[in-house]
Write a protein that holds these residues in place. Sequence first.
Motif, PDB file in Angstrom:
ATOM      1  N   LEU A 135     -14.827 -17.982 -28.008  1.00  0.00           N
ATOM      2  CA  LEU A 135     -15.197 -17.618 -26.644  1.00  0.00           C
ATOM      3  C   LEU A 135     -16.268 -16.538 -26.602  1.00  0.00           C
ATOM      4  O   LEU A 135     -17.245 -16.634 -25.845  1.00  0.00           O
ATOM      5  CB  LEU A 135     -13.959 -17.138 -25.878  1.00  0.00           C
ATOM      6  CG  LEU A 135     -14.177 -16.740 -24.414  1.00  0.00           C
ATOM      7  CD1 LEU A 135     -14.378 -17.985 -23.564  1.00  0.00           C
ATOM      8  CD2 LEU A 135     -12.987 -15.913 -23.897  1.00  0.00           C
ATOM      9  N   GLY A 142     -16.848 -15.761 -21.028  1.00  0.00           N
ATOM     10  CA  GLY A 142     -17.295 -15.982 -22.388  1.00  0.00           C
ATOM     11  C   GLY A 142     -18.767 -15.697 -22.586  1.00  0.00           C
ATOM     12  O   GLY A 142     -19.510 -15.371 -21.636  1.00  0.00           O
ATOM     13  N   SER A 194     -19.833 -10.144 -22.832  1.00  0.00           N
ATOM     14  CA  SER A 194     -18.471 -10.598 -23.048  1.00  0.00           C
ATOM     15  C   SER A 194     -17.768  -9.726 -24.084  1.00  0.00           C
ATOM     16  O   SER A 194     -16.629  -9.293 -23.890  1.00  0.00           O
ATOM     17  CB  SER A 194     -18.462 -12.062 -23.508  1.00  0.00           C
ATOM     18  OG  SER A 194     -17.147 -12.523 -23.738  1.00  0.00           O
ATOM     19  N   LEU A 242      -8.950 -23.792 -24.791  1.00  0.00           N
ATOM     20  CA  LEU A 242     -10.012 -22.783 -24.860  1.00  0.00           C
ATOM     21  C   LEU A 242     -10.622 -22.496 -23.496  1.00  0.00           C
ATOM     22  O   LEU A 242     -11.170 -21.427 -23.275  1.00  0.00           O
ATOM     23  CB  LEU A 242     -11.096 -23.233 -25.842  1.00  0.00           C
ATOM     24  CG  LEU A 242     -10.757 -23.106 -27.326  1.00  0.00           C
ATOM     25  CD1 LEU A 242     -11.871 -23.691 -28.183  1.00  0.00           C
ATOM     26  CD2 LEU A 242     -10.508 -21.647 -27.708  1.00  0.00           C
ATOM     27  N   SER A 243     -10.512 -23.434 -22.575  1.00  0.00           N
ATOM     28  CA  SER A 243     -11.071 -23.231 -21.246  1.00  0.00           C
ATOM     29  C   SER A 243     -10.169 -22.366 -20.377  1.00  0.00           C
ATOM     30  O   SER A 243     -10.619 -21.390 -19.764  1.00  0.00           O
ATOM     31  CB  SER A 243     -11.313 -24.586 -20.568  1.00  0.00           C
ATOM     32  OG  SER A 243     -11.744 -24.407 -19.233  1.00  0.00           O
TER      33      SER A 243
END
Length: 442
Positions: A60, A124, A132, A202-203
């Motif tokens: 990320l 991200g 980030s 991961l989202s």
Amino acid sequence: MAEAAAHSAPLERDARVVNTRGDHQVHPGEIAIGVIIGRTSEFFDFFVYAIASVLVFPALVFPYLDRLTGTLWSFALFPLAFIARPIGTQIFMAIDRRHGRGTKLTIALFLLGTATCTVAFLPGYAEVGGWSAVLLAILRIGQGLALGGAWDGLPSLLALNAPQERRGWWAMVPQLGAPLGLIIASGLFAFFLGTLSPEDFLSWGWRYPFFVAFAVNVVALFARLRIVVTPEYTELFQSRELTPSRVTATLKAQWRNILIGALAPLASFALFHMVTVFPLSWVALFTREDITRFLLIEMAGAVLGVLAIIASGLVADRVGRRSLLGYTAAAIAVFSGFAPQLLAAGPVGETAFMFMGFILLGLSFGQSSGAVTNNFPKRARYTGAALTSDLAWLFGAGFAPLAALLLAQHLGLIAAGGYLLSGAIATLLALGLNKELARRMA
């Protein structure tokens, strides 16, 4: 923070009204409940971040790097909380002296829950670029500052109320929060990993454990206020058994005890990360093992850790807390010579490493808290114990994932065992120094 402080008094009042016993006595069993809930919430926050450091942040926050380098950079942010923790202790001890322990604890736990929960909203690299990593570093520092203020003195209160012949048993109670926090955090990540596609995880899937953190900290806050606002705790506080002293003055007067106290648990603190964060990173980077399966192994190992911590209380009351720390440090030194290499021996080797490691960790970690803090005079006990804990985690744990992964990458798994060996040597040295200091003061 000011708003949180303003609401501290109503929270204290509600905790007192709802939970005060009719006999107005503080019993060790009741203190133990508050201690376990409080430590579980802290370690849950810790492990949620630690697991994400391996499974999420490299992809990320550092997607422009290869997987190994991204993990190393993720681990480079990991120690920021431990570096900030002593600073948080100094800030919150000042709040404690001026506004009371209830206000301090309320602000600290709201900060801890907010910093951890806010990670769930972290954009991200694809959205904000290098900012980030900057935002993640700021939130990590916020966690560390809050942990410095989360010291409530409950372990000390528990020790003061425990029978002399059961000190080892009650000393292990606060340590139960570590494996319990790991079980909850690992279970949440295992669930989302096992039910979502890699893309969905991961989202958005990885964010849910961080949402849970705020609710867990609210529950922990009320459970701890339920103890710290009782008249009995206040009496101990006023009698200087648990009085917050100035950090600089305590460091100047008690630096020897603080240093020895910080070194004494290094064997167990080094092992702590060698069976939690580091093996997860090794399996994720260098094997094709299913991560969900490994998290389940970690949960099973943590259950063994709970049982071993309980056993440490029984053993310590027979042989003594310092003796048990010495024996387990020697065992960790032996363990460091062969066990890390089991991670490269497939599923059976990984399971053997985790189970042996957690059993040994439970026996050592169960008695690692405050083994030499009895050296502190009453006036310095509260602040001295907090500083000792801060420095022990910084020296023994803060850089462990980064150091172990770097050593393993360049020199092999046997070199990662060298990190464990250094912790064991530090513990044995500290116990020897403590014995010599006690002899000279006799």
